[in-house]
Design a protein around this motif. Structure first.
Motif, PDB file in Angstrom:
ATOM      1  N   ARG A 102       0.837  -1.128   0.007  1.00  0.00           N
ATOM      2  CA  ARG A 102       0.138   0.018   0.062  1.00  0.00           C
ATOM      3  C   ARG A 102       0.678   1.106   0.085  1.00  0.00           C
ATOM      4  O   ARG A 102       1.930   1.481   0.751  1.00  0.00           O
ATOM      5  N   GLY A 103       0.690   2.212  -0.811  1.00  0.00           N
ATOM      6  CA  GLY A 103       1.453   3.460  -1.013  1.00  0.00           C
ATOM      7  C   GLY A 103       2.654   3.445  -1.701  1.00  0.00           C
ATOM      8  O   GLY A 103       3.290   4.363  -1.763  1.00  0.00           O
ATOM      9  N   GLU A 104       2.822   2.029  -2.272  1.00  0.00           N
ATOM     10  CA  GLU A 104       4.153   2.053  -3.016  1.00  0.00           C
ATOM     11  C   GLU A 104       3.810   2.373  -4.668  1.00  0.00           C
ATOM     12  O   GLU A 104       3.106   1.976  -4.970  1.00  0.00           O
ATOM     13  N   PRO A 112      -8.628   7.414  -7.374  1.00  0.00           N
ATOM     14  CA  PRO A 112      -8.378   5.947  -7.040  1.00  0.00           C
ATOM     15  C   PRO A 112      -7.284   5.743  -5.716  1.00  0.00           C
ATOM     16  O   PRO A 112      -6.422   6.543  -5.530  1.00  0.00           O
ATOM     17  N   GLU A 113      -7.479   4.580  -5.113  1.00  0.00           N
ATOM     18  CA  GLU A 113      -6.615   4.059  -3.962  1.00  0.00           C
ATOM     19  C   GLU A 113      -5.548   3.563  -4.821  1.00  0.00           C
ATOM     20  O   GLU A 113      -4.335   3.364  -4.512  1.00  0.00           O
ATOM     21  N   VAL A 114      -5.662   2.612  -6.096  1.00  0.00           N
ATOM     22  CA  VAL A 114      -4.906   2.069  -6.778  1.00  0.00           C
ATOM     23  C   VAL A 114      -4.853   2.652  -8.219  1.00  0.00           C
ATOM     24  O   VAL A 114      -5.787   2.828  -8.876  1.00  0.00           O
ATOM     25  N   VAL A 137       2.677  12.407 -10.074  1.00  0.00           N
ATOM     26  CA  VAL A 137       2.813  11.064  -9.670  1.00  0.00           C
ATOM     27  C   VAL A 137       3.241  11.071  -8.372  1.00  0.00           C
ATOM     28  O   VAL A 137       2.975  10.431  -7.535  1.00  0.00           O
ATOM     29  N   ARG A 138       4.442  11.641  -8.015  1.00  0.00           N
ATOM     30  CA  ARG A 138       4.941  11.936  -6.767  1.00  0.00           C
ATOM     31  C   ARG A 138       3.929  12.264  -5.663  1.00  0.00           C
ATOM     32  O   ARG A 138       3.971  11.728  -4.580  1.00  0.00           O
ATOM     33  N   GLY A 152      -0.766   8.733  -0.642  1.00  0.00           N
ATOM     34  CA  GLY A 152      -1.320   7.338  -0.286  1.00  0.00           C
ATOM     35  C   GLY A 152      -1.658   6.410  -1.403  1.00  0.00           C
ATOM     36  O   GLY A 152      -1.939   5.368  -0.878  1.00  0.00           O
ATOM     37  N   THR A 153      -1.625   6.763  -2.494  1.00  0.00           N
ATOM     38  CA  THR A 153      -2.145   6.146  -3.612  1.00  0.00           C
ATOM     39  C   THR A 153      -0.919   5.250  -3.837  1.00  0.00           C
ATOM     40  O   THR A 153       0.155   5.325  -3.978  1.00  0.00           O
ATOM     41  N   THR A 154      -1.576   3.802  -4.285  1.00  0.00           N
ATOM     42  CA  THR A 154      -0.645   2.955  -4.729  1.00  0.00           C
ATOM     43  C   THR A 154      -0.596   2.793  -6.181  1.00  0.00           C
ATOM     44  O   THR A 154      -1.585   2.948  -6.877  1.00  0.00           O
ATOM     45  N   VAL A 155       0.686   2.897  -6.853  1.00  0.00           N
ATOM     46  CA  VAL A 155       0.632   3.064  -8.356  1.00  0.00           C
ATOM     47  C   VAL A 155       1.615   1.832  -8.833  1.00  0.00           C
ATOM     48  O   VAL A 155       2.767   1.527  -8.410  1.00  0.00           O
TER      49      VAL A 155
END
Length: 321
Positions: A33-35, A153-155, A177-178, A184-187
């Protein structure tokens, strides 16, 4: 799977197309998560095929994939409102304006944010009345990104997000994106720009022929490959006139005409020993270039190994006939 820790979990994932072509071969990895996780690979490595499985656009042939604890294909209704997807090509109606496109997309998106805010965020705030067909390639990519961000979105899945952007646009997208990751968004990102992955990624995987050839933090993947020293042999000298390669701390070498390339895991030691020899011998090492391993070096090394492996297999097949 602990969805508080891992929001993407892939185990033994496979995808086979009609005719038997296996694009994804027993792929396994997890994204925390968050990565920000970057998926790299040569053309045809299986990156887009993998992304489509993660996005729920197709069912896997084998293995499992979970996004936010759910099967993204079988449980699409539970996953889709919580993810954003930026495809390689958006395919929006060309006659609609940017604002009309955004409003149309927002009407199909649960919990959509105000379209004006999203367009402003990706640098299209002043282009609302322009038809999609009149946008530049870079602006179309910005529109693709805006639509992926509508639901906050979360992801977030980004498939080649900066293709077609100029240097300024690429930097602006990186900064956005940073910000998303810090919020907290996972990308999960695929890209052909190695600098992009090196700049943004917490971890990455390099794919080849449907499999992961290397995975880890950028520094871990790079550290698995040697640094290099290259120079032109002085006039009258041959490779054998150099100190023993072991004394230089060299793990391998290449000779192309008069150009020598040395590989080493201890760049400072090898460079010092080489320069000490040159000083004692009173010679100049023309074209001297010393550099640590880079993500590009690691990527090209994997590509070369793959090419050599294919060539060797072809020779074995010919010999067996």
């Amino acid at each position: 799977m602990n969805t508080d820790q891992y929001v993407i979990d892939v185990e033994g994932l496979r995808r086979t197309y009609a005719g038997g072509f296996e694009a994804v071969r027993s792929l396994s990895f997890s994204v925390a998560r968050g990565e920000l996780f970057a998926l790299l690979g040569t053309n045809g490595a299986g990156k887009t095929s993998t992304m489509e499985l993660l996005e729920g656009l197709a069912a896997p042939t084998g293995g499992t994939v979970r996004v936010l604890g759910h099967d993204p294909y079988a449980e699409r209704a539970a996953v889709r409102p919580r993810i954003g997807v930026m495809l390689q090509e958006g395919g929006f109606p060309s006659e609609l304006t940017v604002l009309e496109t955004a409003r149309m997309w927002a009407g199909c998106t649960s919990g959509a944010r105000p379209v004006g805010d999203v367009l402003e965020r990706v640098g299209l705030g002043g282009r609302g009345k322009v038809r999609v067909k009149q946008l530049s390639g870079g602006e179309r990519r910005r529109l693709d990104l805006a639509m992926a961000l509508l639901a906050d979105p979360e992801v977030l899945f980004l498939d080649e997000p900066t293709t077609g952007l100029d240097a300024e646009g690429r930097q602006e997208t990186w900064e956005l994106v940073r910000e998303l990751r810090e919020a907290g968004t996972t990308v999960l990102l695929t890209t052909h720009y190695l600098e992009e992955a090196e700049t943004l990624a917490d971890r990455l995987a390099i794919m080849h022929e449907g499999r992961i050839a290397a995975e880890g933090r950028v520094e871990e993947v790079v550290a698995a490959h040697p640094s290099r020293i290259s120079f032109t042999l002085p006039d009258g000298y041959h490779l054998g006139d150099l100190p023993p390669l072991g004394a230089l701390g060299v793990t391998g070498h290449e000779l192309n005409g008069r150009t020598v390339r040395l590989h080493t895991d201890r760049l400072q030691r090898s460079a010092a020993a080489l320069l000490d020899w040159a000083g004692t011998a009173g010679v100049e090492l023309r074209g001297l270039d010393m550099r640590s391993a880079s993500l590009e070096e690691a990527f090209l090394h994997i590509a070369r190994e793959a090419k050599n492996g294919r060539n060797q297999n072809a020779k074995e097949e010919v010999a067996a006939r």
